[in-house]
Scaffold this motif. Structure first.
Motif, mmCIF file in Angstrom:
data_model
loop_
_atom_site.group_PDB
_atom_site.id
_atom_site.type_symbol
_atom_site.label_atom_id
_atom_site.label_comp_id
_atom_site.label_asym_id
_atom_site.label_seq_id
_atom_site.Cartn_x
_atom_site.Cartn_y
_atom_site.Cartn_z
ATOM 1 N N GLU A 67 0.830 -1.205 0.000
ATOM 2 C CA GLU A 67 0.000 0.000 0.000
ATOM 3 C C GLU A 67 0.867 1.259 0.000
ATOM 4 O O GLU A 67 0.561 2.226 -0.701
ATOM 5 N N ILE A 68 1.945 1.239 0.775
ATOM 6 C CA ILE A 68 2.853 2.386 0.817
ATOM 7 C C ILE A 68 3.467 2.619 -0.560
ATOM 8 O O ILE A 68 3.529 3.750 -1.038
ATOM 9 N N GLN A 72 2.951 5.917 -2.790
ATOM 10 C CA GLN A 72 4.097 6.699 -3.249
ATOM 11 C C GLN A 72 4.049 6.876 -4.761
ATOM 12 O O GLN A 72 4.361 7.952 -5.278
ATOM 13 N N SER A 73 3.652 5.827 -5.469
ATOM 14 C CA SER A 73 3.526 5.907 -6.916
ATOM 15 C C SER A 73 2.442 6.911 -7.306
ATOM 16 O O SER A 73 2.632 7.726 -8.216
ATOM 17 N N GLU A 74 1.298 6.847 -6.605
ATOM 18 C CA GLU A 74 0.211 7.797 -6.881
ATOM 19 C C GLU A 74 0.652 9.225 -6.575
ATOM 20 O O GLU A 74 0.326 10.158 -7.310
ATOM 21 N N LEU A 76 3.719 10.425 -6.692
ATOM 22 C CA LEU A 76 4.646 10.844 -7.740
ATOM 23 C C LEU A 76 3.890 11.227 -9.001
ATOM 24 O O LEU A 76 4.177 12.266 -9.620
ATOM 25 N N ALA A 77 2.891 10.435 -9.377
ATOM 26 C CA ALA A 77 2.096 10.741 -10.565
ATOM 27 C C ALA A 77 1.343 12.057 -10.379
ATOM 28 O O ALA A 77 1.275 12.885 -11.300
ATOM 29 N N ALA A 78 0.789 12.281 -9.192
ATOM 30 C CA ALA A 78 0.062 13.520 -8.916
ATOM 31 C C ALA A 78 1.003 14.723 -8.949
ATOM 32 O O ALA A 78 0.652 15.791 -9.471
ATOM 33 N N GLU A 79 2.218 14.561 -8.413
ATOM 34 C CA GLU A 79 3.192 15.652 -8.441
ATOM 35 C C GLU A 79 3.586 15.981 -9.880
ATOM 36 O O GLU A 79 3.725 17.153 -10.239
#
Length: 131
Positions: A67-68, A72-74, A76-79
């Protein structure tokens, strides 16, 4: 010498009894230590028995790690999406600034031909209400 012969078996028995007492005392000390260790072990075993099993806990930890990583992937994508939006917004603002500069940047003295005089009169001066 007869007395000595009578004392020797008694002395030997006394020595054997003391030797046996020493051995029994050592056994008692050892048994006391073993019992104390057993009681301590039982307390620890009771405390451990209350804790959850290892395998489900490991599974929970692994799930949390997944989940972490996903979060973190989400993030990074949002950033990255936010940064792209910022760049697009800056580009749009630059274009607007260029357009505003091209259309209204020379407001110093050019007449736009609309005939807007400050006194409210048109080109023939009829706007003051006097004929």
């Amino acid at each position: 010498t007869h007395i000595r012969n009578d004392c020797t078996p008694t002395d030997t028995k006394i020595e054997e009894i003391f030797s046996r007492l020493d051995a029994l005392s050592e056994e008692l000390d050892l048994a006391t230590k073993v019992r104390a260790h057993k009681e301590e072990f039982d307390k620890l075993a009771s405390a451990v028995a209350v804790l959850p099993a290892t395998e489900p806990t490991k599974g929970n930890i692994e799930e949390l790690h997944r989940e972490i990583a996903e979060l973190q992937s989400e993030k990074l994508a949002a950033e990255e999406k936010l940064e792209a939006s910022k760049q697009q917004m800056l580009g749009a603002l630059n274009i607007l600034a260029e357009l505003a500069g091209a259309n209204g940047g020379d407001e110093g003295g050019e007449d736009d031909g609309r005939g807007n005089d400050d006194d409210g009169a048109g080109a023939n001066g009829a706007g003051n209400g006097v004929l």
